[in-house]
Design a protein around this motif. Structure first.
Motif, PDB file in Angstrom:
ATOM      1  N   VAL A  65       3.253   3.872  -1.582  1.00 18.39           N
ATOM      2  CA  VAL A  65       3.602   4.175  -2.978  1.00 18.39           C
ATOM      3  C   VAL A  65       4.616   5.532  -2.974  1.00 18.39           C
ATOM      4  O   VAL A  65       4.602   6.112  -1.850  1.00 18.39           O
ATOM      5  N   ASP A  81      -1.222   4.378   0.489  1.00 22.54           N
ATOM      6  CA  ASP A  81      -2.384   4.724  -0.563  1.00 22.54           C
ATOM      7  C   ASP A  81      -3.801   4.578   0.258  1.00 22.54           C
ATOM      8  O   ASP A  81      -3.960   3.508   0.716  1.00 22.54           O
ATOM      9  N   GLU A  82      -4.524   5.657   0.075  1.00 16.25           N
ATOM     10  CA  GLU A  82      -5.712   5.319   0.963  1.00 16.25           C
ATOM     11  C   GLU A  82      -6.783   4.612   0.210  1.00 16.25           C
ATOM     12  O   GLU A  82      -7.371   4.004   0.578  1.00 16.25           O
ATOM     13  N   ASP A  83      -6.545   4.655  -1.159  1.00  4.74           N
ATOM     14  CA  ASP A  83      -7.531   3.827  -2.100  1.00  4.74           C
ATOM     15  C   ASP A  83      -7.189   2.406  -1.657  1.00  4.74           C
ATOM     16  O   ASP A  83      -8.161   1.423  -1.769  1.00  4.74           O
ATOM     17  N   ALA A  84      -6.021   1.891  -1.458  1.00  9.81           N
ATOM     18  CA  ALA A  84      -5.756   0.678  -1.301  1.00  9.81           C
ATOM     19  C   ALA A  84      -6.142   0.099   0.025  1.00  9.81           C
ATOM     20  O   ALA A  84      -6.815  -0.812   0.223  1.00  9.81           O
ATOM     21  N   TRP A 110       0.727  -1.327   0.038  1.00  9.13           N
ATOM     22  CA  TRP A 110       0.108  -0.156   0.009  1.00  9.13           C
ATOM     23  C   TRP A 110       0.688   1.361  -0.175  1.00  9.13           C
ATOM     24  O   TRP A 110       0.460   2.378   0.027  1.00  9.13           O
ATOM     25  N   THR A 168       4.019   7.669   0.578  1.00 10.95           N
ATOM     26  CA  THR A 168       2.804   7.876   0.886  1.00 10.95           C
ATOM     27  C   THR A 168       1.933   6.605   1.034  1.00 10.95           C
ATOM     28  O   THR A 168       2.315   5.581   0.380  1.00 10.95           O
ATOM     29  N   LYS A 218       5.486   8.981  -4.658  1.00 12.30           N
ATOM     30  CA  LYS A 218       4.991   9.887  -5.356  1.00 12.30           C
ATOM     31  C   LYS A 218       5.763  11.282  -5.375  1.00 12.30           C
ATOM     32  O   LYS A 218       6.053  11.459  -4.186  1.00 12.30           O
TER      33      LYS A 218
END
Length: 482
Positions: free
Chosen positions: A252, A261-264, A250, A259, A254
């Motif tokens: 990533v 990954d809140e989506d993960a 999770w 950071t 950038k």
């Protein structure tokens, strides 16, 4: 006799005076013995000899240029510059030499000739700067194909060996600022230096981010703290372990920064909630008569509050939390697991218009009831529900009725259980043509007993047996004696 002696002494004095004057005149245009200028011996040399020799002195000048080795980056000699390479010449002004001669005070020669005299006379050094620029540009170490450009330190991905995120050190490289190189070399030549170190002079293009960069260190330390997270979930009875092996996927990169990954994280919550939530899912219910029915569910069961859980989990990972956890729930069932109905519930068999109240797997109450009128579309919905609330002495209102009841126990919108004192009988086929507006009508005493057992969320299961489930009734054969 005295006259002779006096004459001799006078003659000697005259000779000494003449000798003093002659020597004084000589050292007015010549340097004293043991005189060095720019480390060259100019004892008794006149102005012309000094001028010629000093001008020739720089013809043997050589400048060693050192810097980074293209392979090791260690300091090494890169190339040499000679006076001829840059048309180096030294202009010695006669007035400068004359000033030195005057400064030595020739009339003091009787004393001065016994000492040492050291002078520095640089003169004015002149080079062809265009030739210097061309010479520098032609050096192999500065050619583009041989130059290693600097690379910033950066955060690499996860290392299976290190079991952590790692930093890749910066590459110093060998790329130079040619303007700075020319300036440093030019000044070294003009000052007659024997060596110039391009590294010391700051001529190299340096990486802008090093491995010691505070932000970089903080970022990788934060990411590795995330990996320390170990959360054991009790997700509606299912064990879900979240640890660094999952979290590393999770993380990533950038813009050079790690950071989470809140989506993960949201996907993790979504997948597990789909796996373990029971809210809205059909359930297999084993009826008192021994049949298994697939029933829809209403507002009942376990429902993860996904948004709240994602927010909470992000913070837990940020803190590197270790521990046990239940997810945030928007709705909870009375029992954990797929069969979250448990063994305490109300079972309303609407085909047979009969209700069972179970406590810990045992029937503690039974009663007939009347459900929604089937003939006018007011059928009671089937499914698995949870008691919304309970109250006494309520007034039920509809489009064409206002009905007071003693016990009101809604479980699905306006559908609920309540007493129906206006009915004399319950059960049988009443519901087919004279049923309720959709509620379960109960005898007053039974409604009161059931009411005492009810708590918010108490499971209430309503169902009809679908065609083909129950065995067909075999007509009773009556013997005709006639």
């Amino acid at each position: 006799m005295k006259k002779i002696v006096g004459g001799i002494l006078g003659l000697l004095a005259a000779i000494l005076i003449c000798a003093y004057v002659v020597v004084s005149i000589h050292y007015g245009s010549h340097f004293y013995p043991d005189t060095t200028i720019n480390d060259e011996d100019f004892s008794n040399a006149d102005q012309i000899a000094v001028s010629v020799k000093l001008m020739m002195q720089m013809q043997d000048y050589r400048l060693q240029v050192s810097g980074r080795d293209v392979n090791t980056y260690e300091n090494t000699e890169l190339f040499e510059i000679t006076a001829q390479d840059v048309d180096l010449t030294t202009v010695i002004e006669d007035t400068d030499i004359q000033a030195l001669l005057k400064a030595q005070k020739s009339w003091l020669w009787p004393v001065a000739i016994w000492g040492s005299h050291v002078h520095e006379l640089q003169g004015r050094v002149v080079i062809d700067e265009s030739k210097l620029k061309t010479l520098l540009e032609q050096q192999e170490v500065f050619k583009e194909e041989n130059v290693i450009k600097p690379v910033d330190a950066y955060l690499d991905g996860y290392s299976e060996v290190e079991k952590s995120f790692v930093l890749v050190p910066e590459v110093r490289g060998t790329q130079v600022d040619m303007d700075a190189v020319q300036e440093s070399v030019c000044q070294a030549v003009l000052q007659g230096q024997a060596r110039v170190d391009l590294d010391e002079q700051g001529c190299y293009v340096e990486p802008s981010v090093t491995i010691a960069d505070a932000d970089l260190q903080q970022n990788v330390n934060q990411a590795n703290k995330w990996l320390e997270t170990q959360i054991t979930y009790d997700w509606n009875g299912g064990e879900v372990v979240l640890d660094g092996q999952q979290i590393k996927e999770w993380v990533v990169l950038k813009n050079g920064k790690i950071t989470l990954d809140e989506d993960a994280v949201a996907e993790f919550v979504k997948e597990n909630s789909k796996e373990y939530d029971t809210y809205g899912k059909n359930r297999i219910f084993h009826t008192t008569m021994g049949y298994d029915l697939s029933l829809p569910s209403g507002a009942f069961g376990w429902l993860t509050d996904r948004e709240a859980e994602v927010k909470a989990l992000m913070q837990l990972i940020e803190n590197g939390t270790v521990g046990n956890r239940e997810p945030e729930y928007a709705s909870k069932g009375p029992w954990k697991g797929v069969n979250d109905i448990g063994n305490t519930y109300v079972e309303a068999d609407m085909t047979h218009q009969h209700l069972y109240l179970y406590q810990r797997g045992e029937i503690v109450l039974e009663t007939d009831f009347v459900s929604g009128n089937m003939s006018n579309g007011c059928a009671t919905p089937e499914g698995v529900f949870g008691l919304t609330y309970k109250t006494t002495n309520a007034i039920l209102r509809g489009a064409d009725y206002v009905t007071p009841v003693t016990y009101w126990m809604p479980f699905h919108g306006n559908y609920g259980m309540h007493d129906a004192t206006w009915r004399d009988t319950f059960g049988g086929d009443i519901y087919l043509t004279d049923g309720s507006h959709g509620c379960l009508n109960l005898p007053l005493d039974k409604a009161g007993e059931i009411y005492e057992y009810m708590t918010e969320g108490f499971p209430i299961i309503c169902y009809y047996y679908p065609p083909g489930v129950l065995p067909e009734e075999i007509p009773e054969v009556v013997d005709d004696e006639d």
